[in-house]
Design a protein around this motif. Sequence first.
Motif, mmCIF file in Angstrom:
data_model
loop_
_atom_site.group_PDB
_atom_site.id
_atom_site.type_symbol
_atom_site.label_atom_id
_atom_site.label_comp_id
_atom_site.label_asym_id
_atom_site.label_seq_id
_atom_site.Cartn_x
_atom_site.Cartn_y
_atom_site.Cartn_z
ATOM 1 N N PRO A 20 37.253 45.056 40.114
ATOM 2 C CA PRO A 20 37.577 46.099 39.134
ATOM 3 C C PRO A 20 39.085 46.147 38.941
ATOM 4 C CG PRO A 20 37.114 47.084 41.266
ATOM 5 C CD PRO A 20 36.873 45.613 41.428
ATOM 6 N N MET A 21 39.561 45.841 37.736
ATOM 7 C CA MET A 21 40.993 45.785 37.449
ATOM 8 C C MET A 21 41.329 46.864 36.435
ATOM 9 S SD MET A 21 41.326 41.614 37.288
ATOM 10 C CE MET A 21 39.736 41.420 36.446
ATOM 11 N N GLY A 38 24.821 36.056 37.265
ATOM 12 C CA GLY A 38 24.372 36.104 38.651
ATOM 13 C C GLY A 38 25.385 36.627 39.639
ATOM 14 N N GLY A 39 26.530 37.111 39.153
ATOM 15 C CA GLY A 39 27.504 37.748 40.028
ATOM 16 C C GLY A 39 27.372 39.257 39.944
ATOM 17 N N LEU A 40 28.312 39.963 40.552
ATOM 18 C CA LEU A 40 28.339 41.419 40.480
ATOM 19 C C LEU A 40 29.571 41.825 39.700
ATOM 20 C CD1 LEU A 40 27.049 44.131 41.379
ATOM 21 C CD2 LEU A 40 28.587 44.085 43.348
ATOM 22 N N GLY A 41 29.367 42.316 38.484
ATOM 23 C CA GLY A 41 30.473 42.762 37.651
ATOM 24 C C GLY A 41 30.850 44.196 37.955
ATOM 25 N N PHE A 42 32.136 44.517 37.752
ATOM 26 C CA PHE A 42 32.642 45.853 38.042
ATOM 27 C C PHE A 42 33.407 46.422 36.861
ATOM 28 C CE2 PHE A 42 31.869 45.909 42.602
ATOM 29 C CZ PHE A 42 31.955 47.259 42.936
ATOM 30 N N LEU A 43 33.254 47.712 36.648
ATOM 31 C CA LEU A 43 34.115 48.477 35.759
ATOM 32 C C LEU A 43 35.155 49.202 36.604
ATOM 33 C CD1 LEU A 43 31.515 50.181 33.374
ATOM 34 C CD2 LEU A 43 32.959 48.189 32.877
ATOM 35 N N ALA A 44 36.357 49.354 36.053
ATOM 36 C CA ALA A 44 37.413 50.100 36.726
ATOM 37 C C ALA A 44 37.470 51.504 36.156
ATOM 38 C CB ALA A 44 38.758 49.392 36.532
ATOM 39 N N ALA A 239 30.406 38.238 50.876
ATOM 40 C CA ALA A 239 30.676 37.960 49.462
ATOM 41 C C ALA A 239 32.176 37.841 49.265
ATOM 42 C CB ALA A 239 30.096 39.058 48.573
ATOM 43 N N ALA A 240 32.566 37.344 48.088
ATOM 44 C CA ALA A 240 33.975 37.199 47.738
ATOM 45 C C ALA A 240 34.241 37.934 46.432
ATOM 46 C CB ALA A 240 34.340 35.729 47.590
ATOM 47 N N GLN A 241 35.358 38.639 46.381
ATOM 48 C CA GLN A 241 35.741 39.360 45.164
ATOM 49 C C GLN A 241 36.944 38.668 44.543
ATOM 50 O OE1 GLN A 241 35.643 43.801 44.671
ATOM 51 N NE2 GLN A 241 37.865 43.581 44.720
ATOM 52 N N LEU A 242 36.852 38.355 43.243
ATOM 53 C CA LEU A 242 37.907 37.657 42.523
ATOM 54 C C LEU A 242 38.367 38.488 41.334
ATOM 55 C CD1 LEU A 242 35.745 35.469 43.738
ATOM 56 C CD2 LEU A 242 37.087 33.836 42.423
ATOM 57 N N GLY A 243 39.662 38.660 41.193
ATOM 58 C CA GLY A 243 40.211 39.393 40.070
ATOM 59 C C GLY A 243 40.989 38.500 39.128
ATOM 60 N N THR A 244 42.074 37.918 39.628
ATOM 61 C CA THR A 244 42.928 37.062 38.803
ATOM 62 C C THR A 244 42.139 35.928 38.168
ATOM 63 O OG1 THR A 244 44.798 37.589 40.253
ATOM 64 C CG2 THR A 244 45.057 35.700 38.800
#
Length: 366
Positions: A20-21, A38-44, A239-244
Amino acid sequence: MQSMSSAPNGLPRYPIVQAPMAGGASCPPLAAAVCEAGGLGFLAGGYKTADGMYQEIKQLRGLTRRPFGVNLFLPQTGYVDPAAVEAYRGQLAGEASWYEVSLAEEDIIGTCDDGYEAKLAILLEDPVPVVSFAFGCPAPTVIARLRAAGTHTVITVTSVDEARAAQEAGADALCVQGVEAGGHQGTFRDDPQTDGTAAVGLLTLVAQVREAVALPITASGGLMRGAQIAAVLAAGAEAAQLGTAFLVCPESGAHPLHKKALTDPLFGHTELTRAFTGRPARGLVNRFMREHGPYAPSAYPQIHHMTSGLRKAAAAAGDPQGMSLWAGQGHRLARALPAGELVEVLAAELAEAQSALKVLQMRRAS
């Protein structure tokens, strides 16, 4: 042990989380594309009104039926020195004149809670699958109420002590953030005596937290390739969280100048700075950071609000030297792929790395 993938309403196919950015990058189209792949998307939820957050949730639900997450900022209650804030206002007077904007007065931040209670009320009344928190740990009663509503809670931590506090509060999982991460360090408290350089690298921190607490871990910080995801999974993360990595995707709401800067040789490296927000955050080094970083006080979100107009004016003028170009240490590895395709590429790289490791282990065992 319950894992991140046990979030309610279905299971993400891959152990890949889109960070979440705050500031517009983590928009509904980006989160939906990640979820559909198939990933987990996030809202900020940060920097939005409660209604603005709710409207984005409704939009995302119209784009995907898969599980997703929403991130909230904890209210900031630490002492802020008004004199230091005013001194920094004077430091930025030249910037305000150059961009022809006024610096926000301190009255605009009479509250430092980012609408937390109103946003929480919405998420309790109309629950989402996952809620994560940054800049602190919610009260155990809040976590219990979210769990009763069917929501999986994740607390962002940057140290073993914070991880233990989150476990004691009843969190379902942790987002363990290494110093390599772009944007704000999600520390519970900003220590005015440091600039964040005492923070720990991701692999070391994952190992430390894994031995200290019994909660599932999502690892975050500088991750850009599937092989790196394999590394943090091997280190003990679920799991791994990626932003950039997702910033340059066409679905991302990041400013075009921000996207371009990530791979522009003109911006060679990243540093942690308080220059834009008054709290340590990692971004591409530009003129604003070099000139004002040494003088920026520990004063969040006061400095964030004070510089908001400057950053918007710089973007409107096409000047990346005055923008907050948040980026993790792996920014040069960014790939401008559609978000769904990027998830598939990362998953394929992860599978390849894990297969290679198995082959190596078999050879050594034979």
